[in-house]
Scaffold this motif. Structure first.
Motif, short mmCIF file in Angstrom:
data_model
loop_
_atom_site.label_atom_id
_atom_site.label_comp_id
_atom_site.label_asym_id
_atom_site.label_seq_id
_atom_site.Cartn_x
_atom_site.Cartn_y
_atom_site.Cartn_z
N GLU A 44 0.83 -1.20 0.00
CA GLU A 44 0.00 0.00 0.00
C GLU A 44 0.87 1.26 0.00
O GLU A 44 0.60 2.22 -0.73
CB GLU A 44 -0.91 0.02 1.22
N ASN A 45 1.92 1.24 0.79
CA ASN A 45 2.83 2.38 0.87
C ASN A 45 3.46 2.68 -0.48
O ASN A 45 3.53 3.84 -0.91
CB ASN A 45 3.91 2.11 1.90
N VAL A 93 2.39 1.70 -3.55
CA VAL A 93 1.39 2.05 -4.56
C VAL A 93 0.88 3.47 -4.38
O VAL A 93 0.70 4.23 -5.34
CB VAL A 93 0.21 1.05 -4.52
N LYS A 94 0.68 3.88 -3.13
CA LYS A 94 0.11 5.20 -2.86
C LYS A 94 1.14 6.34 -2.93
O LYS A 94 0.79 7.46 -3.29
CB LYS A 94 -0.56 5.22 -1.48
N ASN A 95 2.38 6.03 -2.58
CA ASN A 95 3.35 7.11 -2.42
C ASN A 95 4.44 7.18 -3.48
O ASN A 95 5.24 8.11 -3.49
CB ASN A 95 4.02 7.00 -1.04
N HIS A 96 4.46 6.20 -4.36
CA HIS A 96 5.51 6.19 -5.38
C HIS A 96 4.94 5.82 -6.74
O HIS A 96 4.09 4.93 -6.84
CB HIS A 96 6.62 5.21 -5.01
N LYS A 130 -2.73 -7.10 -7.69
CA LYS A 130 -2.61 -7.62 -6.33
C LYS A 130 -1.54 -8.71 -6.27
O LYS A 130 -1.43 -9.54 -7.16
CB LYS A 130 -3.95 -8.20 -5.85
N LYS A 149 -6.46 -5.28 0.89
CA LYS A 149 -6.73 -4.55 -0.35
C LYS A 149 -5.70 -4.82 -1.43
O LYS A 149 -5.99 -4.73 -2.62
CB LYS A 149 -6.77 -3.05 -0.06
N TYR A 150 -4.48 -5.22 -1.02
CA TYR A 150 -3.39 -5.31 -2.00
C TYR A 150 -2.84 -6.73 -2.19
O TYR A 150 -1.92 -6.93 -2.98
CB TYR A 150 -2.25 -4.35 -1.61
#
Length: 378
Positions: free
Chosen positions: A149-150, A152-155, A163, A217-218
């Motif tokens: 999640e980190n 996918v969301k931040n980079h 998934k 979710k991932y």
């Protein structure tokens, strides 16, 4: 893998925080929801599970994550998963392993999850504890999901995200065990094939329940892995477990060792996702030719392949050349172009390679990750 795969290789090849209950009600529901008694199970010797297809998306690159025994000193938290999820190349975040197999061979307190690892067999309570460990907050699957999640969301990542696939190991109900525990108020006796199957079905349903409850979710659950690496104790059992798994829409994974009893019978046994162990890395007396022979056998028997290394791969230990041999031979025989690949890393040797400041280690790490990144584009 008796205590380690290196020891298993030597003997077989050369000589030849528990989860604070996922809430008590969850366990009660699980126990009560399992209402299939051993007498309900009908065995048909001509049973042929439909293992001719993939039930879920199969990962290209499946890394083995050993976790759950008290003897382990690795904490599989969010940060520890970071090098497995991505690598930064030329300023870009590149995704790495798309599959994660969570497994354990013993509980660290004298009980084994498959034949031959310990004098005593793991019981129902150890089976429960193992699963619950994988669903503990900030550990194992939760930690993996958080790290993905980190990223996918931040980079910005260089490829479309899908998934990541999770496979969970199924302990072997060790033949003739009498103290495993109860299902539906009936004490299980593993001299009885029905009871062995019933225990596996209970475990799979509990795993499925825990995964659904977590609402990741991932990551997604795509299959189950048969922990024992030979067919000796499972010829009359694996296909019934397979049938149960396939009816639920999952795949059934197996990784037999080199010359393992039954490796050529994997289809008949019921598996549909099989990788072959070359068992080359662990002993310098094992010849280079065994790597080549393993690739040839995999092609003949329609199997995938496994890369193997442990902490000895680091430059300070001097065995990096043996991992390079895998990469050379797998490239020569087209493994990286046409097959799925599993990666045995001992404890966390891949992590150690990624963190090393030694130029030789960095070179080997980059060679390996470049291969994985290329394969992830397929």
């Amino acid at each position: 893998m008796k205590t380690t795969r290196a020891i298993r290789t030597f003997y077989r090849i050369v000589p030849h925080i528990l989860l604070i209950p996922v809430i008590i009600t969850s366990m009660i529901v699980c126990s009560n929801s399992y209402n299939k008694t051993s007498e309900d199970i009908i065995f048909k010797e001509d049973l042929e599970p439909d293992n001719s297809k993939n039930y879920k998306a199969v990962p290209n690159d499946l890394v083995l994550i050993y976790d759950g025994g008290s003897h382990r000193n690795i904490k599989w938290d969010k940060n520890h998963f970071s090098p497995y999820v991505f690598s930064v190349k030329e300023g870009e975040h590149k995704l790495l392993f798309d599959g994660f197999l969570f497994l354990e061979i013993k509980d660290g307190k004298g009980r084994g999850f498959a034949s031959g690892y310990e004098k005593q067999a793991a019981r129902k309570i150890e089976w429960e504890n193992l699963l619950e460990n994988y669903f503990t907050e900030n550990n194992a699957i939760h930690a993996l999901n958080a790290q993905i999640e980190n990223v996918v969301k931040n980079h910005a990542i260089s490829s479309k995200f899908e998934k990541r696939k999770v496979i969970l190991s199924v302990p072997e109900p060790i033949p003739n065990q009498k103290d495993w525990g109860e299902l539906d108020n009936k004490s299980m006796d593993f001299s009885n094939r029905k009871d062995r199957l019933a225990a596996c079905e209970w475990y799979i349903e509990y795993a499925e329940q825990l995964f659904k409850k977590a609402k990741f979710k991932y990551v997604e659950l795509v299959g189950f892995y048969w922990l024992t690496e030979e067919a000796t104790n499972s010829r009359d059992l694996a296909k019934y477990i397979a049938n149960f798994i396939y009816k639920k829409g999952y795949d059934f994974y197996w990784i037999p060792y080199f010359n393992s009893d039954g490796y050529q019978e994997w289809k008949k046994l019921g598996f549909n996702q099989v990788y072959y162990q070359p068992n080359y890395f662990f002993n310098e007396k094992v010849p280079y030719s065994q790597l080549e022979e393993a690739c040839k056998r995999a092609k003949i028997n329609s199997m995938n392949m496994e890369v193997e290394f442990d902490e000895r791969v680091l430059a300070k230990n001097g065995w990096g050349y043996r991992l390079n041999d895998y990469l050379d031979v797998f490239t020569k025989y087209g493994v990286f172009d046409s097959l799925k690949v599993a990666y045995y890393q001992g404890g966390d040797a891949f992590f150690q390679l990624s963190q090393s400041k030694d130029s030789t280690d960095s070179e080997l790490y980059n060679r390996l990750t470049d291969i994985i990144i290329r394969r992830q584009k397929h």
